[in-house]
Design a protein around this motif. Sequence first.
Motif, mmCIF file in Angstrom:
data_model
loop_
_atom_site.group_PDB
_atom_site.id
_atom_site.type_symbol
_atom_site.label_atom_id
_atom_site.label_comp_id
_atom_site.label_asym_id
_atom_site.label_seq_id
_atom_site.Cartn_x
_atom_site.Cartn_y
_atom_site.Cartn_z
ATOM 1 N N GLN A 231 46.687 15.279 51.045
ATOM 2 C CA GLN A 231 45.028 15.534 52.024
ATOM 3 C C GLN A 231 44.894 13.836 52.783
ATOM 4 O OE1 GLN A 231 41.871 17.625 49.869
ATOM 5 N NE2 GLN A 231 43.422 19.168 50.410
ATOM 6 N N GLU B 249 42.063 11.934 54.888
ATOM 7 C CA GLU B 249 40.694 11.892 55.594
ATOM 8 C C GLU B 249 40.456 11.784 56.448
ATOM 9 O OE1 GLU B 249 37.887 11.355 52.059
ATOM 10 O OE2 GLU B 249 38.309 13.871 51.520
ATOM 11 N N PRO C 281 34.203 11.641 55.250
ATOM 12 C CA PRO C 281 34.338 12.623 53.882
ATOM 13 C C PRO C 281 34.396 14.437 53.761
ATOM 14 C CG PRO C 281 32.447 11.186 54.847
ATOM 15 C CD PRO C 281 33.427 11.351 55.372
ATOM 16 N N VAL C 282 34.218 15.323 54.967
ATOM 17 C CA VAL C 282 34.766 16.550 54.878
ATOM 18 C C VAL C 282 36.347 16.445 56.182
ATOM 19 C CG1 VAL C 282 32.433 17.093 55.272
ATOM 20 C CG2 VAL C 282 33.458 17.186 57.256
ATOM 21 N N ARG C 283 36.453 16.089 56.834
ATOM 22 C CA ARG C 283 37.341 16.510 57.856
ATOM 23 C C ARG C 283 38.922 16.008 57.702
ATOM 24 N NH1 ARG C 283 33.353 15.393 60.852
ATOM 25 N NH2 ARG C 283 32.561 17.617 62.173
ATOM 26 N N PHE C 284 40.272 16.552 56.805
ATOM 27 C CA PHE C 284 40.948 15.784 57.057
ATOM 28 C C PHE C 284 42.099 16.786 57.810
ATOM 29 C CE2 PHE C 284 42.717 19.669 54.685
ATOM 30 C CZ PHE C 284 40.989 20.145 53.430
ATOM 31 N N VAL C 285 43.383 15.798 57.842
ATOM 32 C CA VAL C 285 44.374 15.923 58.577
ATOM 33 C C VAL C 285 46.206 16.480 57.187
ATOM 34 C CG1 VAL C 285 46.643 15.864 59.803
ATOM 35 C CG2 VAL C 285 44.941 14.833 60.703
ATOM 36 N N SER C 286 46.280 17.878 56.805
ATOM 37 C CA SER C 286 47.237 18.549 56.143
ATOM 38 C C SER C 286 48.350 19.370 56.496
ATOM 39 C CB SER C 286 46.288 19.576 54.928
ATOM 40 O OG SER C 286 47.218 18.736 53.360
ATOM 41 N N GLN D 88 45.267 12.867 45.928
ATOM 42 C CA GLN D 88 44.823 13.193 47.132
ATOM 43 C C GLN D 88 45.437 12.620 48.539
ATOM 44 O OE1 GLN D 88 40.456 12.762 48.409
ATOM 45 N NE2 GLN D 88 41.005 14.265 50.184
ATOM 46 N N TYR E 245 51.365 11.292 58.364
ATOM 47 C CA TYR E 245 50.219 10.691 59.697
ATOM 48 C C TYR E 245 49.077 10.503 58.568
ATOM 49 C CZ TYR E 245 53.717 9.621 63.086
ATOM 50 O OH TYR E 245 55.363 9.293 63.659
ATOM 51 N N LYS F 15 44.224 5.951 61.548
ATOM 52 C CA LYS F 15 44.117 5.301 61.347
ATOM 53 C C LYS F 15 42.317 4.504 60.697
ATOM 54 C CE LYS F 15 45.552 2.056 64.682
ATOM 55 N NZ LYS F 15 45.723 1.539 65.836
ATOM 56 N N LYS G 198 29.634 11.660 57.701
ATOM 57 C CA LYS G 198 30.678 12.718 58.664
ATOM 58 C C LYS G 198 30.731 12.633 59.940
ATOM 59 C CE LYS G 198 29.625 17.993 59.165
ATOM 60 N NZ LYS G 198 28.876 18.672 59.036
ATOM 61 N N ILE H 88 42.578 11.701 67.523
ATOM 62 C CA ILE H 88 42.021 10.636 65.976
ATOM 63 C C ILE H 88 43.774 9.848 66.646
ATOM 64 C CG2 ILE H 88 43.076 11.219 63.838
ATOM 65 C CD1 ILE H 88 41.289 14.135 64.043
ATOM 66 N N LEU I 98 46.380 8.300 64.364
ATOM 67 C CA LEU I 98 46.906 8.849 63.494
ATOM 68 C C LEU I 98 47.829 7.248 63.381
ATOM 69 C CD1 LEU I 98 47.653 11.991 62.931
ATOM 70 C CD2 LEU I 98 45.790 11.317 62.334
#
Lengths: 229, 229
Positions: B28, B30, B33-38, B81, B109, B112, B118, B128, B130
């Motif tokens: 993951q 980030e 603190p709440v969103r991420f790319v996975s 993570q 990716y 950056k 948040k 975004i 990357l």
Amino acid sequence: LLLEEALAALTPKKLAGTRILVTAGPTQEEIDPVRFVSNHSSGKMGYAIARQARLRGAQVTLVTGPCAIAPPYGVEVVRVQSAAAMREAVLARLDQIDVVVKAAAVADYRPKVRAGQKVKKGAEEIVIELEKNPDILGELGRLKGKQVLVGFAAETDDLVANAKAKLTRKNLDLIVANDVSQEGAGFNVDTNIAKLLFADGRLEDVPLTGKQELAGIILDRIEQLRKAG
Amino acid sequence: LLLEEALAALTPKKLAGTRILVTAGPTQEEIDPVRFVSNHSSGKMGYAIARQARLRGAQVTLVTGPCAIAPPYGVEVVRVQSAAAMREAVLARLDQIDVVVKAAAVADYRPKVRAGQKVKKGAEEIVIELEKNPDILGELGRLKGKQVLVGFAAETDDLVANAKAKLTRKNLDLIVANDVSQEGAGFNVDTNIAKLLFADGRLEDVPLTGKQELAGIILDRIEQLRKAG
């Protein structure tokens, strides 16, 4: 299951006849068949509310994004991936529902384009354009008749101000606010520290407590709102 | 656990004394603190390899991204993570390892910039940026001494060509290729359909099989490579 049935038999049926829809978990917004944008959410809070509502005799529908935990016994489970799918599942059921608890951590944004094939990594840097997801809670606030509408606010700063603004903006009856930067609150833990803000301006502090217990408190308040409304 | 111990006792210890590091699951990356790319990955394939290696007597380290499934008994588990954290965990252990199996679906990716708070949703559209994550497998290919290095290729098109190119580019001994668009292969299912491509040009087809069984086949091939090498 036997234990769960025994527990159900012992719990006063304060919500008998009430039809509750609970949303839970994260949503996943796909960039391509393997990659997605998502957000931290174990689904524990929503699953706890669904479970406690069912123990209290409610007829429960759980609309859930991808979660690792097992759904509670005795509730109707509707599995979705994206915010768009969650919106559809909720709206399709709305006129059969008395209470909506939106505990899901819906992704605010989704990729503008979803590639049908896996995007090969080549470039050193790529840019993903995201567009706003449908605001399900806002839409529910506009559509609601006599339903009780409960939302959540996970914040890292200005907790009460942000939650209060959301309560008003989305036309909610109750918002459960928690500061996810605090120890013992937030994602993937079994406890929570919450503030309950009501449409009439009341604010109730709930100190560090188990998510099952907090679910019970929220459902007690919902029951009071239903009686008052 | 008793069953697992009985199974271990009954499995020939063909990998006794071999130190295997397996990576598994998604990473993951980030955004805040709440969103991420996975990326989609249940971890099942990597966990199966770790389990089967341990049953065969290997000393197993499992470096795993966030997974919903329980790690196998008797292996050292290192939880990470991000891709950067996975890279560090792997490289720190490399000189104590005989075989590396990189079954993790590492995000190519990462954002950056990671926001400390948040990000409030305001704009209709956001962008975004990357940047490429470290290429852990490529780095291992360059660093490897007499280690056996095994990678995976999950593809939706041009399976063999893409996998072969990756095998060469990353200096692997074996690559396990699967077409994740096929029924019965890929994410979150208990089966797989694979092609094994070796550095010497051999290609082996493995028809639809359980992931535990495929793990056994991969470990048999690794054992052969270790004997030959």
